[in-house]
Design a protein around this motif. Structure first.
Motif, mmCIF file in Angstrom:
data_model
loop_
_atom_site.group_PDB
_atom_site.id
_atom_site.type_symbol
_atom_site.label_atom_id
_atom_site.label_comp_id
_atom_site.label_asym_id
_atom_site.label_seq_id
_atom_site.Cartn_x
_atom_site.Cartn_y
_atom_site.Cartn_z
ATOM 1 N N ASP A 51 0.795 -1.228 0.000
ATOM 2 C CA ASP A 51 0.000 0.000 0.000
ATOM 3 C C ASP A 51 0.828 1.279 0.000
ATOM 4 O OD1 ASP A 51 -2.439 -1.450 0.134
ATOM 5 O OD2 ASP A 51 -2.109 -1.756 2.278
ATOM 6 N N TYR A 52 2.131 1.149 -0.009
ATOM 7 C CA TYR A 52 2.985 2.339 0.026
ATOM 8 C C TYR A 52 4.408 1.941 -0.363
ATOM 9 C CZ TYR A 52 4.418 0.304 4.496
ATOM 10 O OH TYR A 52 4.882 -0.547 5.452
ATOM 11 N N THR A 53 5.253 2.948 -0.568
ATOM 12 C CA THR A 53 6.663 2.740 -0.883
ATOM 13 C C THR A 53 7.493 3.604 0.046
ATOM 14 O OG1 THR A 53 6.238 2.240 -3.214
ATOM 15 C CG2 THR A 53 8.459 2.981 -2.657
ATOM 16 N N THR A 54 8.503 3.024 0.669
ATOM 17 C CA THR A 54 9.385 3.808 1.534
ATOM 18 C C THR A 54 10.643 4.198 0.761
ATOM 19 O OG1 THR A 54 10.483 1.826 2.407
ATOM 20 C CG2 THR A 54 8.580 2.661 3.623
ATOM 21 N N VAL A 55 11.097 5.409 1.000
ATOM 22 C CA VAL A 55 12.296 5.934 0.352
ATOM 23 C C VAL A 55 13.205 6.504 1.433
ATOM 24 C CG1 VAL A 55 13.217 7.518 -1.370
ATOM 25 C CG2 VAL A 55 10.941 6.534 -1.685
ATOM 26 N N SER A 56 14.428 6.040 1.476
ATOM 27 C CA SER A 56 15.394 6.520 2.453
ATOM 28 C C SER A 56 16.641 7.002 1.718
ATOM 29 C CB SER A 56 15.755 5.395 3.429
ATOM 30 O OG SER A 56 16.751 5.818 4.338
ATOM 31 N N ILE A 57 17.131 8.174 2.114
ATOM 32 C CA ILE A 57 18.334 8.742 1.504
ATOM 33 C C ILE A 57 19.420 8.833 2.562
ATOM 34 C CG2 ILE A 57 19.320 10.709 0.275
ATOM 35 C CD1 ILE A 57 16.467 11.471 -0.544
ATOM 36 N N LEU A 72 5.763 7.089 -0.100
ATOM 37 C CA LEU A 72 4.972 7.379 -1.287
ATOM 38 C C LEU A 72 3.665 6.593 -1.213
ATOM 39 C CD1 LEU A 72 7.741 7.070 -4.057
ATOM 40 C CD2 LEU A 72 7.318 8.943 -2.451
ATOM 41 N N VAL A 73 2.554 7.280 -1.419
ATOM 42 C CA VAL A 73 1.243 6.625 -1.387
ATOM 43 C C VAL A 73 0.485 6.953 -2.671
ATOM 44 C CG1 VAL A 73 1.127 6.659 1.123
ATOM 45 C CG2 VAL A 73 0.159 8.566 -0.169
ATOM 46 N N ASP A 74 -0.380 6.059 -3.070
ATOM 47 C CA ASP A 74 -1.176 6.222 -4.290
ATOM 48 C C ASP A 74 -2.130 7.397 -4.113
ATOM 49 O OD1 ASP A 74 -2.956 6.016 -6.452
ATOM 50 O OD2 ASP A 74 -2.788 3.828 -6.510
ATOM 51 N N ARG A 75 -2.029 8.365 -4.993
ATOM 52 C CA ARG A 75 -2.854 9.566 -4.871
ATOM 53 C C ARG A 75 -4.335 9.271 -5.102
ATOM 54 N NH1 ARG A 75 -0.777 13.537 -6.877
ATOM 55 N NH2 ARG A 75 -2.646 14.830 -6.880
ATOM 56 N N ASN A 76 -4.640 8.158 -5.724
ATOM 57 C CA ASN A 76 -6.028 7.825 -6.041
ATOM 58 C C ASN A 76 -6.679 6.934 -4.986
ATOM 59 O OD1 ASN A 76 -5.998 9.196 -8.613
ATOM 60 N ND2 ASN A 76 -4.714 7.518 -9.356
ATOM 61 N N GLY A 86 8.028 9.062 7.984
ATOM 62 C CA GLY A 86 8.528 9.677 6.759
ATOM 63 C C GLY A 86 7.542 10.694 6.218
ATOM 64 N N ASP A 87 8.025 11.644 5.428
ATOM 65 C CA ASP A 87 7.156 12.639 4.801
ATOM 66 C C ASP A 87 6.351 11.974 3.692
ATOM 67 O OD1 ASP A 87 8.333 14.409 6.478
ATOM 68 O OD2 ASP A 87 9.419 15.532 4.935
ATOM 69 N N ILE A 88 5.067 12.216 3.681
ATOM 70 C CA ILE A 88 4.179 11.575 2.706
ATOM 71 C C ILE A 88 4.145 12.366 1.406
ATOM 72 C CG2 ILE A 88 1.787 10.931 2.231
ATOM 73 C CD1 ILE A 88 1.428 10.423 5.197
ATOM 74 N N ILE A 89 4.325 11.654 0.296
ATOM 75 C CA ILE A 89 4.204 12.241 -1.039
ATOM 76 C C ILE A 89 3.209 11.399 -1.829
ATOM 77 C CG2 ILE A 89 5.379 12.853 -3.192
ATOM 78 C CD1 ILE A 89 7.968 13.101 -1.641
ATOM 79 N N LYS A 90 2.198 12.050 -2.401
ATOM 80 C CA LYS A 90 1.209 11.340 -3.205
ATOM 81 C C LYS A 90 1.728 11.173 -4.634
ATOM 82 C CE LYS A 90 -2.769 12.960 -0.516
ATOM 83 N NZ LYS A 90 -4.058 13.681 -0.551
ATOM 84 N N VAL A 91 1.640 9.936 -5.132
ATOM 85 C CA VAL A 91 2.151 9.627 -6.467
ATOM 86 C C VAL A 91 1.055 8.976 -7.319
ATOM 87 C CG1 VAL A 91 4.532 9.389 -5.694
ATOM 88 C CG2 VAL A 91 3.052 7.390 -5.633
ATOM 89 N N PRO A 92 1.148 9.089 -8.649
ATOM 90 C CA PRO A 92 2.186 9.848 -9.337
ATOM 91 C C PRO A 92 2.003 11.353 -9.164
ATOM 92 C CG PRO A 92 0.551 9.069 -10.903
ATOM 93 C CD PRO A 92 0.202 8.436 -9.583
ATOM 94 N N VAL A 93 3.126 12.044 -9.056
ATOM 95 C CA VAL A 93 3.099 13.500 -8.924
ATOM 96 C C VAL A 93 2.483 14.101 -10.186
ATOM 97 C CG1 VAL A 93 4.559 15.563 -8.873
ATOM 98 C CG2 VAL A 93 5.043 13.637 -7.340
ATOM 99 N N ASP A 159 2.374 19.061 -5.756
ATOM 100 C CA ASP A 159 2.427 17.834 -4.958
ATOM 101 C C ASP A 159 3.770 17.701 -4.257
ATOM 102 O OD1 ASP A 159 -0.129 16.956 -5.920
ATOM 103 O OD2 ASP A 159 0.850 16.433 -7.803
ATOM 104 N N VAL A 160 4.814 18.280 -4.865
ATOM 105 C CA VAL A 160 6.156 18.148 -4.299
ATOM 106 C C VAL A 160 7.057 19.229 -4.890
ATOM 107 C CG1 VAL A 160 7.054 16.580 -6.083
ATOM 108 C CG2 VAL A 160 7.981 16.455 -3.757
ATOM 109 N N MET A 161 8.090 19.568 -4.145
ATOM 110 C CA MET A 161 9.160 20.434 -4.643
ATOM 111 C C MET A 161 10.431 19.592 -4.711
ATOM 112 S SD MET A 161 8.487 23.858 -2.323
ATOM 113 C CE MET A 161 8.245 22.923 -0.798
ATOM 114 N N LEU A 162 11.161 19.699 -5.794
ATOM 115 C CA LEU A 162 12.441 19.017 -5.933
ATOM 116 C C LEU A 162 13.551 20.046 -5.772
ATOM 117 C CD1 LEU A 162 10.751 16.645 -6.937
ATOM 118 C CD2 LEU A 162 12.383 16.332 -8.813
#
Length: 376
Positions: A51-57, A72-76, A86-93, A159-162
């Motif tokens: 249900d989600y994807t974790t991203v670690s840097i 990362l979570v499904d925006r739909n 972790g900070d939540i980002i809805k994808v796809p951006v 949705d996000v700033m890079l």
């Protein structure tokens, strides 16, 4: 005495059981997730779950520490319960504000340019299609990347700033105060050119074009290694030195830096190849002259409306005439205000490697360099 021993054994058993339970939970989570397999990138860790994807840097400046974690979570779909930290980002951006020219170029490569709704530092970008969209009002110029106009960013509701992280900056100021997630693009701190380029697979996941990103990276990886293999079959090529004095120092690429390794992969000579630093060496001109004064070819970048000349070079610093490359007119320059060096090379290091091979091995007759031109 027997009771004491029994109690001790019971304590040890319980302690190890608790540790085992914790380890089992971690292992179970890892088993349930699908780790993104990366060939070269070392700082990025992505694990896909149901249900989600974790991203670690990883923090490139503090070994063993994490720079940032994202989920990362499904925006739909509805945001799942009990998400990891972790900070939540809805994808796809769908809408992104991009602070860096290289990532704007990458999104163009991936067919996702319409997802760029705002940019910073547009005056430094050499991207005609993007600049046209800014002029037409389809993309908003949000000002200086170090001090952006947050009101414009808020109005865009991206949705996000890079943006790119830097060591010891003390944070991102007002950008951190607005309720919009920002992704720290630490790809430029990867120790290899292909390691940085491989991050494009993750950016493809982020913007919903993973397949295109995988295909592009396979092409880049294949082309880079084919060029490296070709150069390795030749005798050692001409030697190369890069950049030039800034004030009182010359920032020379370390032997283990991306540029140092690109020169090595081109099978070219490099005076600082034996240095084990992954970053730059801050040296006085005399030190560079002593170690690299007889280097065959000198490459550097500049930013200007007019072509840089030998007269300009010597007017800047007369001592340059002591370098062999200057005496023999083997200096090549890249005007980054006209040529998309910073836009293309981060995710197309094969093109930069080809330039190095062309210059170091003129006998191969590979054509003219893409970025560097002979100094006039």
């Amino acid at each position: 005495m027997k009771n004491v021993v029994s109690q001790f054994v019971l304590f040890v058993f319980v302690a190890f059981s608790l540790i085992a339970c914790r380890n089992t939970n971690i292992s179970s989570q890892d088993v349930q997730g699908d780790t993104l397999a990366l060939k070269y990138a070392t700082l990025l860790h992505v694990v896909k779950h149901a249900d989600y994807t974790t991203v670690s840097i990883d923090n490139p400046w503090k070994a063993g520490q994490t720079l940032h974690r994202y989920v990362l979570v499904d925006r739909n779909k509805q945001i799942p319960d009990n998400l990891p930290q972790g900070d939540i980002i809805k994808v796809p951006v769908e809408k992104g504000v991009i602070f860096t020219t290289a990532h704007c170029q990458l999104l163009q490569y991936l067919g996702a340019k319409d997802k760029i709704v705002g940019v910073c530092d547009s005056r430094y970008m050499v991207l005609p299609a993007l600049l046209k969209r800014i002029a037409e009002g389809r993309v908003v110029d949000c000002g200086d990347g170090m001090n952006p106009m947050v009101e414009k960013i808020i109005d865009l509701q991206p949705d996000v700033m890079l943006l790119s992280p830097f060591e010891n900056t003390g944070g991102y100021g007002k950008v951190e105060e607005i309720d919009i997630p920002y992704f720290e693009c630490a790809d430029y701190m990867e120790p290899t050119a292909l390691g940085r380029a491989e991050w494009m697979i993750f950016y493809g996941m982020l913007f919903g074009c993973e397949q295109q990103a995988r295909q592009l990276f396979e092409e880049v990886d294949s082309a880079y290694n084919a060029l490296k293999t070709m150069a390795a079959k030749e005798e050692k090529g001409l030697s190369i030195i890069t950049e030039r004095k800034t004030g009182s120092v010359w920032y020379v690429a370390g032997g283990k830096s991306v540029v140092g390794q690109l020169i090595a992969d081109a099978n070219a000579g490099y005076a600082f190849a034996d240095n084990d630093k992954a970053g730059s060496l801050s040296l006085p001109f005399e030190a560079v002259l002593d170690k690299a004064g007889e280097t065959d070819i000198w490459l550097f970048k500049y930013n200007g409306d007019q072509p840089f000349t030998y007269n300009d070079l010597l007017a800047e610093y007369q001592g340059y005439n002591q370098l062999k490359a200057v005496r023999e007119h083997q200096v090549y320059a890249c005007n980054s205000s006209k040529v998309p060096f910073f836009e293309e090379t981060p995710f197309h290091p094969d093109w930069l490697l080809r330039d190095f091979i062309i210059l170091a091995h003129p006998n191969l007759n590979l054509g003219t360099p893409r970025y560097y031109q002979p100094l006039q």
